[in-house]
Design a protein around this motif. Structure first.
Motif, mmCIF file in Angstrom:
data_model
loop_
_atom_site.group_PDB
_atom_site.id
_atom_site.type_symbol
_atom_site.label_atom_id
_atom_site.label_comp_id
_atom_site.label_asym_id
_atom_site.label_seq_id
_atom_site.Cartn_x
_atom_site.Cartn_y
_atom_site.Cartn_z
ATOM 1 N N ASP A 118 0.841 -1.198 0.000
ATOM 2 C CA ASP A 118 0.000 0.000 0.000
ATOM 3 C C ASP A 118 0.873 1.245 0.000
ATOM 4 O O ASP A 118 2.110 1.161 -0.079
ATOM 5 N N THR A 155 -9.727 -10.018 -7.111
ATOM 6 C CA THR A 155 -10.299 -9.898 -5.770
ATOM 7 C C THR A 155 -11.706 -10.498 -5.713
ATOM 8 O O THR A 155 -12.503 -10.327 -6.640
ATOM 9 N N CYS A 161 -11.615 -12.927 1.352
ATOM 10 C CA CYS A 161 -11.499 -11.702 0.563
ATOM 11 C C CYS A 161 -12.793 -11.435 -0.205
ATOM 12 O O CYS A 161 -12.791 -10.870 -1.290
ATOM 13 N N PRO A 164 -15.904 -6.120 1.151
ATOM 14 C CA PRO A 164 -15.111 -4.908 0.945
ATOM 15 C C PRO A 164 -14.155 -4.602 2.098
ATOM 16 O O PRO A 164 -13.041 -4.100 1.851
ATOM 17 N N THR A 167 -10.517 -5.915 1.929
ATOM 18 C CA THR A 167 -9.639 -5.468 0.840
ATOM 19 C C THR A 167 -8.914 -4.174 1.223
ATOM 20 O O THR A 167 -9.221 -3.545 2.236
ATOM 21 N N ALA A 168 -7.957 -3.812 0.392
ATOM 22 C CA ALA A 168 -7.202 -2.564 0.588
ATOM 23 C C ALA A 168 -6.693 -2.102 -0.771
ATOM 24 O O ALA A 168 -6.746 -2.840 -1.768
ATOM 25 N N GLU A 169 -6.202 -0.859 -0.802
ATOM 26 C CA GLU A 169 -5.722 -0.285 -2.053
ATOM 27 C C GLU A 169 -4.203 -0.465 -2.171
ATOM 28 O O GLU A 169 -3.434 0.028 -1.333
ATOM 29 N N PRO A 191 -4.227 3.107 -8.051
ATOM 30 C CA PRO A 191 -4.611 2.246 -6.925
ATOM 31 C C PRO A 191 -5.412 1.045 -7.409
ATOM 32 O O PRO A 191 -6.268 1.157 -8.294
ATOM 33 N N GLU A 192 -5.120 -0.096 -6.832
ATOM 34 C CA GLU A 192 -5.771 -1.343 -7.225
ATOM 35 C C GLU A 192 -6.307 -2.035 -5.975
ATOM 36 O O GLU A 192 -5.604 -2.157 -4.975
ATOM 37 N N THR A 193 -7.539 -2.463 -6.036
ATOM 38 C CA THR A 193 -8.156 -3.133 -4.892
ATOM 39 C C THR A 193 -7.693 -4.590 -4.847
ATOM 40 O O THR A 193 -7.885 -5.344 -5.813
ATOM 41 N N CYS A 195 -6.696 -8.118 -1.956
ATOM 42 C CA CYS A 195 -6.986 -8.725 -0.665
ATOM 43 C C CYS A 195 -5.951 -8.268 0.356
ATOM 44 O O CYS A 195 -4.748 -8.229 0.071
#
Length: 210
Positions: A118, A155, A161, A164, A167-169, A191-193, A195
């Motif tokens: 991240d 994801t 996972c 929402p 998940t994280a960016e 930014p990509e979503t 797990c």
């Protein structure tokens, strides 16, 4: 000849004979070793030592393709880049490229360490699982590169996972070249979503090849 004269002559003959025998024994026991019956000199094989490269076993061949740790590719002399390959049901594929930007040649081989990170540099999800064979060490001249195929699972497919909040960016990938403890950052296109849990496996990486 009188009897005393005959005895004197006999004593002289015995003394001469004894001197001859003594001389023959001394010559055979001199400082030069006797030649073996075969006529060949003693073999020097017991004095020969075979030296193997670091980490090799006695069964390894000197000059084999095993990577020499003294000439391994260091992170500081490598550049990481990527190329999109394909998308399939539930997966995306990228080619991870490591280029030798150093002034000298080096050897690289095996699997790189790859994970999502991240914006704070924290790892997201588990590090990439290794897939396929181990590959072979590859010598790289300055400017040459090796590649590995990275598979990314979309994801929501894996357990842990689905929601929402799980998940994280991610802002990119952290890539550790083989046998290095310093990583390279490969920024993403945005930014990509992904797990977040370290127990979720969402990446797979192949060994590096030319």
């Amino acid at each position: 000849m009188s009897r005393p004269a005959r005895e004197w002559v006999a004593r002289i003959a015995v003394a001469v004979a004894l001197m001859a025998v003594s001389t023959g024994c001394a010559s055979s026991a001199g400082g030069v070793a006797a030649t073996p019956a075969s006529g060949r000199s003693p073999s020097p094989s017991s004095a020969v030592r075979t030296v193997f490269p670091p980490g090799a076993t006695s069964g390894s061949a000197v000059g084999s393709t095993a990577a020499d740790p003294g000439h391994g590719c260091l992170t500081v002399n490598l550049r990481v880049s990527a190329a999109n390959l394909d998308n399939a049901a539930g997966h995306s594929y990228e080619q991870i490229i490591l280029t030798n930007i150093g002034a000298t040649s080096c050897v690289i081989g095996g699997f790189p360490g790859v994970s999502y990170v991240d914006a704070g540099g924290r790892q997201l999800g588990a590090a990439a699982d290794r897939t396929g064979g181990p590959g072979m060490p590859v010598p790289l001249l300055p400017g040459q590169h090796v590649t590995g195929v990275l598979a990314m699972i979309h994801t929501g497919i894996q357990a842990g996972c689905e929601e929402p909040y799980q998940t994280a960016e991610a802002v990119g990938l952290r890539v550790y070249p083989p046998a290095n403890l310093t990583a390279l950052l490969l920024p993403g296109n945005g930014p990509e979503t992904v797990c977040a849990s370290p127990s979720v496996h969402q990446l797979q990486i192949s060994a590096l090849t030319r």
